[in-house]
Design a protein around this motif. Structure first.
Motif, PDB file in Angstrom:
ATOM      1  N   PRO A  58      -6.336  -3.507   6.040  1.00  0.00           N
ATOM      2  CA  PRO A  58      -4.889  -3.486   6.275  1.00  0.00           C
ATOM      3  C   PRO A  58      -4.067  -3.859   5.041  1.00  0.00           C
ATOM      4  O   PRO A  58      -2.969  -3.351   4.851  1.00  0.00           O
ATOM      5  CB  PRO A  58      -4.699  -4.512   7.402  1.00  0.00           C
ATOM      6  CG  PRO A  58      -6.014  -4.551   8.109  1.00  0.00           C
ATOM      7  CD  PRO A  58      -7.033  -4.349   7.034  1.00  0.00           C
ATOM      8  N   ALA A  59      -4.599  -4.731   4.199  1.00  0.00           N
ATOM      9  CA  ALA A  59      -3.853  -5.132   2.998  1.00  0.00           C
ATOM     10  C   ALA A  59      -3.653  -3.944   2.065  1.00  0.00           C
ATOM     11  O   ALA A  59      -2.569  -3.774   1.482  1.00  0.00           O
ATOM     12  CB  ALA A  59      -4.587  -6.259   2.283  1.00  0.00           C
ATOM     13  N   LEU A  60      -4.688  -3.113   1.911  1.00  0.00           N
ATOM     14  CA  LEU A  60      -4.558  -1.928   1.070  1.00  0.00           C
ATOM     15  C   LEU A  60      -3.616  -0.915   1.714  1.00  0.00           C
ATOM     16  O   LEU A  60      -2.816  -0.275   1.014  1.00  0.00           O
ATOM     17  CB  LEU A  60      -5.933  -1.295   0.836  1.00  0.00           C
ATOM     18  CG  LEU A  60      -5.965  -0.037  -0.042  1.00  0.00           C
ATOM     19  CD1 LEU A  60      -5.305  -0.284  -1.392  1.00  0.00           C
ATOM     20  CD2 LEU A  60      -7.407   0.445  -0.217  1.00  0.00           C
ATOM     21  N   LEU A  61      -3.668  -0.786   3.040  1.00  0.00           N
ATOM     22  CA  LEU A  61      -2.756   0.110   3.736  1.00  0.00           C
ATOM     23  C   LEU A  61      -1.307  -0.334   3.531  1.00  0.00           C
ATOM     24  O   LEU A  61      -0.409   0.495   3.366  1.00  0.00           O
ATOM     25  CB  LEU A  61      -3.092   0.142   5.226  1.00  0.00           C
ATOM     26  CG  LEU A  61      -2.197   1.039   6.096  1.00  0.00           C
ATOM     27  CD1 LEU A  61      -2.270   2.493   5.645  1.00  0.00           C
ATOM     28  CD2 LEU A  61      -2.598   0.917   7.566  1.00  0.00           C
ATOM     29  N   GLU A  62      -1.085  -1.631   3.498  1.00  0.00           N
ATOM     30  CA  GLU A  62       0.256  -2.160   3.266  1.00  0.00           C
ATOM     31  C   GLU A  62       0.760  -1.788   1.872  1.00  0.00           C
ATOM     32  O   GLU A  62       1.933  -1.446   1.693  1.00  0.00           O
ATOM     33  CB  GLU A  62       0.241  -3.677   3.440  1.00  0.00           C
ATOM     34  CG  GLU A  62       1.616  -4.316   3.397  1.00  0.00           C
ATOM     35  CD  GLU A  62       1.585  -5.775   3.825  1.00  0.00           C
ATOM     36  OE1 GLU A  62       2.455  -6.540   3.372  1.00  0.00           O
ATOM     37  OE2 GLU A  62       0.692  -6.145   4.618  1.00  0.00           O
ATOM     38  N   ARG A  63      -0.126  -1.817   0.888  1.00  0.00           N
ATOM     39  CA  ARG A  63       0.252  -1.407  -0.468  1.00  0.00           C
ATOM     40  C   ARG A  63       0.573   0.087  -0.502  1.00  0.00           C
ATOM     41  O   ARG A  63       1.507   0.524  -1.185  1.00  0.00           O
ATOM     42  CB  ARG A  63      -0.871  -1.733  -1.439  1.00  0.00           C
ATOM     43  CG  ARG A  63      -1.099  -3.221  -1.667  1.00  0.00           C
ATOM     44  CD  ARG A  63      -2.302  -3.466  -2.563  1.00  0.00           C
ATOM     45  NE  ARG A  63      -2.159  -2.794  -3.853  1.00  0.00           N
ATOM     46  CZ  ARG A  63      -3.176  -2.637  -4.728  1.00  0.00           C
ATOM     47  NH1 ARG A  63      -4.378  -3.106  -4.438  1.00  0.00           N
ATOM     48  NH2 ARG A  63      -2.956  -2.029  -5.875  1.00  0.00           N
ATOM     49  N   ILE A  64      -0.204   0.885   0.236  1.00  0.00           N
ATOM     50  CA  ILE A  64       0.030   2.326   0.279  1.00  0.00           C
ATOM     51  C   ILE A  64       1.399   2.629   0.886  1.00  0.00           C
ATOM     52  O   ILE A  64       2.165   3.440   0.353  1.00  0.00           O
ATOM     53  CB  ILE A  64      -1.088   3.025   1.083  1.00  0.00           C
ATOM     54  CG1 ILE A  64      -2.398   3.001   0.282  1.00  0.00           C
ATOM     55  CG2 ILE A  64      -0.698   4.462   1.428  1.00  0.00           C
ATOM     56  CD1 ILE A  64      -3.598   3.506   1.062  1.00  0.00           C
ATOM     57  N   SER A  65       1.733   1.982   1.998  1.00  0.00           N
ATOM     58  CA  SER A  65       3.031   2.242   2.618  1.00  0.00           C
ATOM     59  C   SER A  65       4.172   1.754   1.731  1.00  0.00           C
ATOM     60  O   SER A  65       5.284   2.294   1.761  1.00  0.00           O
ATOM     61  CB  SER A  65       3.116   1.590   3.996  1.00  0.00           C
ATOM     62  OG  SER A  65       3.007   0.187   3.916  1.00  0.00           O
ATOM     63  N   GLY A  66       3.907   0.730   0.907  1.00  0.00           N
ATOM     64  CA  GLY A  66       4.903   0.298  -0.071  1.00  0.00           C
ATOM     65  C   GLY A  66       5.181   1.373  -1.105  1.00  0.00           C
ATOM     66  O   GLY A  66       6.329   1.568  -1.527  1.00  0.00           O
ATOM     67  N   VAL A  67       4.137   2.091  -1.519  1.00  0.00           N
ATOM     68  CA  VAL A  67       4.310   3.213  -2.441  1.00  0.00           C
ATOM     69  C   VAL A  67       5.137   4.316  -1.786  1.00  0.00           C
ATOM     70  O   VAL A  67       6.023   4.913  -2.412  1.00  0.00           O
ATOM     71  CB  VAL A  67       2.937   3.762  -2.880  1.00  0.00           C
ATOM     72  CG1 VAL A  67       3.099   5.068  -3.659  1.00  0.00           C
ATOM     73  CG2 VAL A  67       2.189   2.737  -3.718  1.00  0.00           C
ATOM     74  N   VAL A  68       4.867   4.568  -0.503  1.00  0.00           N
ATOM     75  CA  VAL A  68       5.615   5.600   0.234  1.00  0.00           C
ATOM     76  C   VAL A  68       7.113   5.294   0.243  1.00  0.00           C
ATOM     77  O   VAL A  68       7.947   6.154  -0.045  1.00  0.00           O
ATOM     78  CB  VAL A  68       5.081   5.717   1.679  1.00  0.00           C
ATOM     79  CG1 VAL A  68       5.977   6.636   2.503  1.00  0.00           C
ATOM     80  CG2 VAL A  68       3.648   6.245   1.679  1.00  0.00           C
ATOM     81  N   SER A  69       7.458   4.049   0.549  1.00  0.00           N
ATOM     82  CA  SER A  69       8.883   3.707   0.596  1.00  0.00           C
ATOM     83  C   SER A  69       9.498   3.626  -0.793  1.00  0.00           C
ATOM     84  O   SER A  69      10.701   3.870  -0.959  1.00  0.00           O
ATOM     85  CB  SER A  69       9.094   2.394   1.363  1.00  0.00           C
ATOM     86  OG  SER A  69       8.324   1.343   0.823  1.00  0.00           O
ATOM     87  N   ASP A  70       8.711   3.283  -1.810  1.00  0.00           N
ATOM     88  CA  ASP A  70       9.214   3.338  -3.189  1.00  0.00           C
ATOM     89  C   ASP A  70       9.634   4.771  -3.537  1.00  0.00           C
ATOM     90  O   ASP A  70      10.699   5.002  -4.119  1.00  0.00           O
ATOM     91  CB  ASP A  70       8.141   2.874  -4.180  1.00  0.00           C
ATOM     92  CG  ASP A  70       7.976   1.362  -4.192  1.00  0.00           C
ATOM     93  OD1 ASP A  70       8.846   0.655  -3.655  1.00  0.00           O
ATOM     94  OD2 ASP A  70       6.958   0.892  -4.745  1.00  0.00           O
ATOM     95  N   GLU A  71       8.785   5.727  -3.174  1.00  0.00           N
ATOM     96  CA  GLU A  71       9.098   7.129  -3.452  1.00  0.00           C
ATOM     97  C   GLU A  71      10.309   7.592  -2.635  1.00  0.00           C
ATOM     98  O   GLU A  71      11.111   8.402  -3.115  1.00  0.00           O
ATOM     99  CB  GLU A  71       7.887   8.005  -3.151  1.00  0.00           C
ATOM    100  CG  GLU A  71       6.717   7.788  -4.110  1.00  0.00           C
ATOM    101  CD  GLU A  71       5.620   8.815  -3.926  1.00  0.00           C
ATOM    102  OE1 GLU A  71       5.662   9.582  -2.929  1.00  0.00           O
ATOM    103  OE2 GLU A  71       4.715   8.869  -4.775  1.00  0.00           O
TER     104      GLU A  71
END
Length: 276
Positions: free
Chosen positions: A83-96
């Motif tokens: 889940p921690a890595l998934l949280e980083r991935i969704s952070g990239v999504v919202s950055d974009e």
């Protein structure tokens, strides 16, 4: 003269508090809830209808408008057991999302349907209970604990960590559990009865250099039983095809053919045709 000044001062004293109250949504010192209520009070019914329908998809990368990083489907992301890595991935999504929103002049050029960059219909928190549903890849699997951990992590990464402002808005789905996919846009495909609103919009020809994208000219509320499809009739009057002319100070019907659009909202148009 003093009497006129006194009357003017009294009018200003009465007007300024009203203006301050009507623009309270601009006051960053007020609580967010109070500012939202103040903003809603300033909107007309048509504005509320036009602004209400917002959304986009970002379950494993933003869908539109433009090009974005595409990550594996949700079921594969869940298979990371991280889940921690998934949280980083969704952070990239919202950055974009924020980057693209800024690129589109802070949303001013964001006009396509289902293209909102600040509100996303993600994540999908339904259980993968039956492959016949057809959307199992959108889920985080069959385990409710893992799905809950992944869903919460995705929301945190997507919305950010500012104590006051959201980076974007996450709207997990689906509220009524696994929805019915077949014919879901044309009938009440759910398990329960419900109401739907058919809305008719008119796009008039350009007149005096201005023309709205669309204007709501009629609607009808329909109650649908489970699995029911109904035909709805909405009548348009001649007055529905006219403009207010600033130069003539009167209503006019511009030359050319207006376009009729039907949908459940201004951002969910299903039918479009010219009026002959």
């Amino acid at each position: 003269m003093m009497r006129k000044l006194s009357v003017l001062a009294a009018l200003l004293a009465a007007t300024l508090p009203a203006l301050a109250q009507s623009e309270a949504w601009k006051n960053e010192a007020l609580p967010i809830g109070e500012r939202v209520e103040a903003l809603l009070e300033t909107l007309t019914v048509d504005e509320k209808i036009d602004k209400y329908y917002h959304g986009n998809e970002a379950l494993h990368g933003i869908v539109r408008p433009g090009n974005f990083t595409v990550f594996p489907q949700a079921i594969a992301l869940s298979a990371m057991w991280n889940p921690a890595l998934l949280e980083r991935i969704s952070g990239v999504v919202s950055d974009e999302a924020r980057a693209r929103w800024n690129e589109l002049e802070r949303g001013k050029k964001q006009t396509a349907q289902y293209s909102d960059l600040l509100t996303f219909w993600s994540p999908t928190v339904n259980m993968a209970r039956d492959p016949r549903w057809g959307r199992t890849p959108e889920t985080y699997g069959e385990d409710p604990f893992l799905s809950g951990e992944n869903g919460a992590a995705f929301v945190r990464g997507l919305q950010g960590y500012d104590p006051r402002y959201l980076k974007v808005v996450s709207t997990p789905k689906h509220f009524t559990a696994n929805n019915e996919e077949h014919n879901r846009f044309e009938c009440n495909a759910g398990r329960y009865e419900g109401d739907e609103v058919a809305q008719v919009y008119v796009r008039l020809p350009e007149y005096e250099g201005k023309a709205p994208i669309s204007e709501l000219r009629g609607f009808q509320r329909v109650h649908l039983k489970r699995g029911e499809t109904r035909t709805v009739t909405v009548s348009l009057r001649r007055e529905d095809l006219r403009y207010w002319s600033d130069s003539r100070q009167a209503f006019v019907i511009p030359e050319g053919l207006p376009e009729i659009m039907v949908g459940t909202s201004s951002r969910d148009i299903r039918l479009t045709w010219p009026l002959e």
